[in-house]
Design an enzyme around this catalytic site. Structure first.
Site, short mmCIF file in Angstrom:
data_model
loop_
_atom_site.label_atom_id
_atom_site.label_comp_id
_atom_site.label_asym_id
_atom_site.label_seq_id
_atom_site.Cartn_x
_atom_site.Cartn_y
_atom_site.Cartn_z
N CYS A 224 47.83 58.84 47.14
CA CYS A 224 49.03 58.12 47.54
C CYS A 224 49.23 58.31 49.03
O CYS A 224 48.40 58.90 49.71
CB CYS A 224 50.26 58.56 46.75
SG CYS A 224 50.89 60.19 47.20
N HIS B 73 29.88 40.01 30.97
CA HIS B 73 30.29 40.33 29.61
C HIS B 73 31.79 40.11 29.50
O HIS B 73 32.48 39.93 30.50
CB HIS B 73 29.94 41.77 29.26
CG HIS B 73 30.53 42.77 30.20
ND1 HIS B 73 30.01 42.98 31.46
CD2 HIS B 73 31.59 43.60 30.10
CE1 HIS B 73 30.72 43.90 32.09
NE2 HIS B 73 31.70 44.29 31.28
#
Length: 676
Positions: free
Chosen positions: A412, A595
């Site tokens: 962060c 996929h």
């Protein structure tokens, strides 16, 4: 992990502002402990403190010398804190050597004035580190052996002395003038009752992850100077007041819906007691109009402080009610507590009105907030990144594969609040799942290094994190306390653990084929393939001259072959496009393995693999792709085949054979007993 959407100019500009603000706050945040120590000593031992002691507080006369006690308060704020800031700023630019020169340079501005020189330290520290780095580059590699220590020490000493003089004569007068003007401006706003209007800028800035930059980069240096002169400062609570955020979370507890309502009580506890204000940002992003609630609450809290002449003696970091009360001036408890209560009440009232007025509309949730911030359709599924690899890793030249998720970092802005909490939650989940060898840490983005396998970060900070860790898989979250992405990470680890070792070395993130020696020594056991999965790669599913000319067409062609094999339906094919918008399936070595998403597994009737080769490479999000292998896996039956395919593409000779293959049987022969 990469996305297809390039960052907008607005996003890049915001990231630039965040980066600059984070650099400023980065000089303060590591030294918050020293600020707190100074604040506690001040609150306790000055003449108006709780336990006045002249020797410590710096008042009264020393009987032996008949001079006023020096004490701890004045030397700490005059010398210790600015020098720590200067050293930290220089070290951020040029490691310890830059820190030392930055501290020397800072001393020049410290001794030139009688005010705490925090702003001067934030200038001279980085300047010292940056200029020393440039000077060292002049004779890098040119120093004769045996003279390195002599040159390094004298260059740092001479240049540090020059910068100290420069700071004394040039920078000190400028900063002193600026500090006096800033103090006058603050006093003007207080005297004219307009200081509460700063909430109009502060509260939105917080939600844009500029909270640490505003608080510790701007308000803390000015507040320390005001506190040194007046014994307390209102500036410490302009951003750190926990009342506005608490009001929004309480409104969600009573008038919210779904996951937001259910998670609000825990978030409120973490925000108010733990002091992690970032926890309530997603709740505002779900309903941006709620920013009016925090602005109203912030203005009310500041107005209360102005009227009661209340303030703190030092920064409250983190912004917990405990830290706020610990740093409250002795004569300010009533005003400070009242400001928190009224700020919370006003924020709660406004937020409640907004939430009740919108109850009949479609209610956003934390997942919707994620989608809004990510700016893309669909949802990332970490479990299916087993196939995705890391396109960023390819760009970085390193090998960052799904088999190497042993070191996860939660990042962060400051590396102390939301990242610490998120890392704790994720660490507990991973530990409970039995993955004791996976390390989870937290770090500020500014201090990230490209040594992690996975980075978990808020989407608004992802651009900066990617610049620091190009080889890592990037996972974005919006709810630091209970993001569904945590469970997906655990699911991925479960799947990897069940199928280790998985031979993806030489595929994901690798732009050059493995050497012959590497290929010869890379024999790895392949997971067992159930009997039901036999013939998943059928001759009719192999195409040696694909007809598509772009990525979308190639995905559609692979999906059509899967449908013709009776393995999937149209919904699964659509999810293959959705998956590509979320995470690139480029694997390196000219291979892509499109996929479906994790959510589309219910649309798989049986496991199947398809193979398409293209005469002209296809542009796959900036990467050249010659081979497209479509995958539909049911009950993990496809993993053995996928392992063999990965091993083939890690072998330079086998890739060359695939490029030259003229018949379907040659392809099947290259893959060996892929259907066994």
């Amino acid at each position: 992990m990469s996305t297809t959407a390039a960052p907008s100019r607005g996003h890049a500009a915001r990231a630039g502002v965040q980066k600059f603000g984070a650099f400023l706050s980065g000089m303060i945040m590591p030294n918050i402990g020293a600020f707190i120590a100074w604040g506690l000593i001040t609150a306790l031992f000055i003449q108006t403190g709780w336990l006045p002691v002249g020797q410590l507080g710096g008042f009264g006369t020393n009987p032996a010398t008949h001079q006023t006690w020096t004490g701890l308060v004045s030397p700490m704020i005059t010398y210790l804190l600015p020098l720590l800031i200067g050293y930290t700023g220089g070290k951020m630019v040029y490691d310890v050597r830059g820190g030392v020169v930055g501290a020397i340079a800072t001393m020049g501005v410290v001794v030139g004035t009688d005010i705490p020189m925090f702003i001067g330290a934030m200038i001279m520290g980085p300047l010292g580190g940056w200029t020393m780095k440039k000077i060292d580059s002049i004779w890098d590699g040119k120093i004769r052996p045996g003279f390195e220590m002599l040159v390094n020490n004298f260059s740092a000493g001479i240049w540090g002395a020059i910068l100290a003089l420069f700071g004394f004569f040039a920078i000190d007068p400028v900063v002193t003038t600026f500090s006096a003007a800033a103090g006058t401006a603050v006093q003007f706003m207080v005297s004219n009752g307009i200081l509460p209007l700063t909430s109009i800028f502060i509260e939105p800035a917080k939600v844009l992850f500029l909270n640490n930059a505003v608080n510790h980069g701007i308000l803390t240096p000015l507040g320390i100077q005001q506190s040194a002169a007046q014994g307390k400062s209102i500036l410490f609570l302009l951003e750190a007041n926990p009342g506005p955020g608490l009001g929004v979370l309480l409104a969600y507890m009573f008038f919210g819906k779904g996951a937001a309502k259910a998670s609000a009580p825990g978030a409120a506890l973490i925000q108010f007691i733990g002091g992690i204000h970032e926890i309530y940002f997603p709740y505002i992003l779900m309903r941006p109009l709620l920013i009016l609630a925090t602005i109203g609450g912030g203005m009310t809290g500041i107005a209360t402080l102005v009227v009661t002449h209340a303030g703190l003696v030092a920064p409250a970091a983190p912004g917990s009610i405990i830290a706020v009360l610990a740093q409250t001036a002795r004569d300010s408890y009533f005003g400070v507590v009242l400001s928190v209560i009224l700020a919370c009440a006003v924020s709660f009232a406004i937020a409640s009105i907004i939430l009740r007025a919108s109850r009949n509309r479609e209610e956003g949730d934390l997942a919707a907030a994620t989608a809004s911030m990510e700016g893309m359709k669909g949802r990332k599924s970490m479990a299916s990144t087993l196939l995705a690899g890391s396109a960023a890793g390819a760009a970085g030249g390193g090998v960052a594969t799904a088999t190497q998720i042993k070191n996860i970092v939660f990042a962060c802005d400051a590396g102390m609040g939301s990242s610490a909490m998120g890392a704790s939650v994720l660490r507990n989940k991973i530990k409970a799942a039995g993955h004791k060898d996976v390390k989870v840490t937290n770090q500020s983005i500014a201090n990230l290094t490209d040594t992690y396998d996975m980075v978990v970060v808020h989407q608004d900070l992802a651009l900066r994190a990617e610049q620091k860790t190009p080889s890592a898989q990037m996972v974005t979250v919006d709810n630091f306390m209970g993001s569904p992405k945590y469970d997906e990470i655990v699911a991925l680890l479960d799947e990897l653990s069940a199928n280790e070792p998985f031979p993806f070395e030489g595929v994901a993130g690798k732009t050059e084929p493995a050497s012959e020696a590497e290929a010869a020594s890379s024999h790895v056991p392949v997971p067992h393939v159930h009997a039901e999965s036999q013939q998943v790669l059928r001759p009719e599913s192999i195409v040696l001259a694909g007809a598509s000319v772009d990525m979308a067409g190639a995905i559609e062609e692979a999906g059509r072959l899967l449908k013709e094999a009776g393995a999937v339906d149209d919904e699964y094919v659509a999810s293959m496009h959705e998956r590509e918008r979320s995470v690139s399936t480029f694997m390196g070595n000219g291979l892509a393995i499109p996929h479906g998403t994790n959510e589309a597994k219910g649309h798989i009737a049986s496991s199947a693999v398809t193979f398409v080769r293209y005469d002209q490479p296809i542009d796959w999000q900036g990467k050249p792709v010659t081979f497209v292998v479509g995958i539909a896996g049911k009950d993990k039956e496809h993993l053995g085949i996928l392992a063999k395919i990965a091993k083939v593409f890690g072998d330079r000779e086998q890739v060359a054979r695939l490029e030259k293959a003229e018949t379907v049987n040659e392809v099947l022969d290259i893959f060996g007993k892929v259907n066994a």
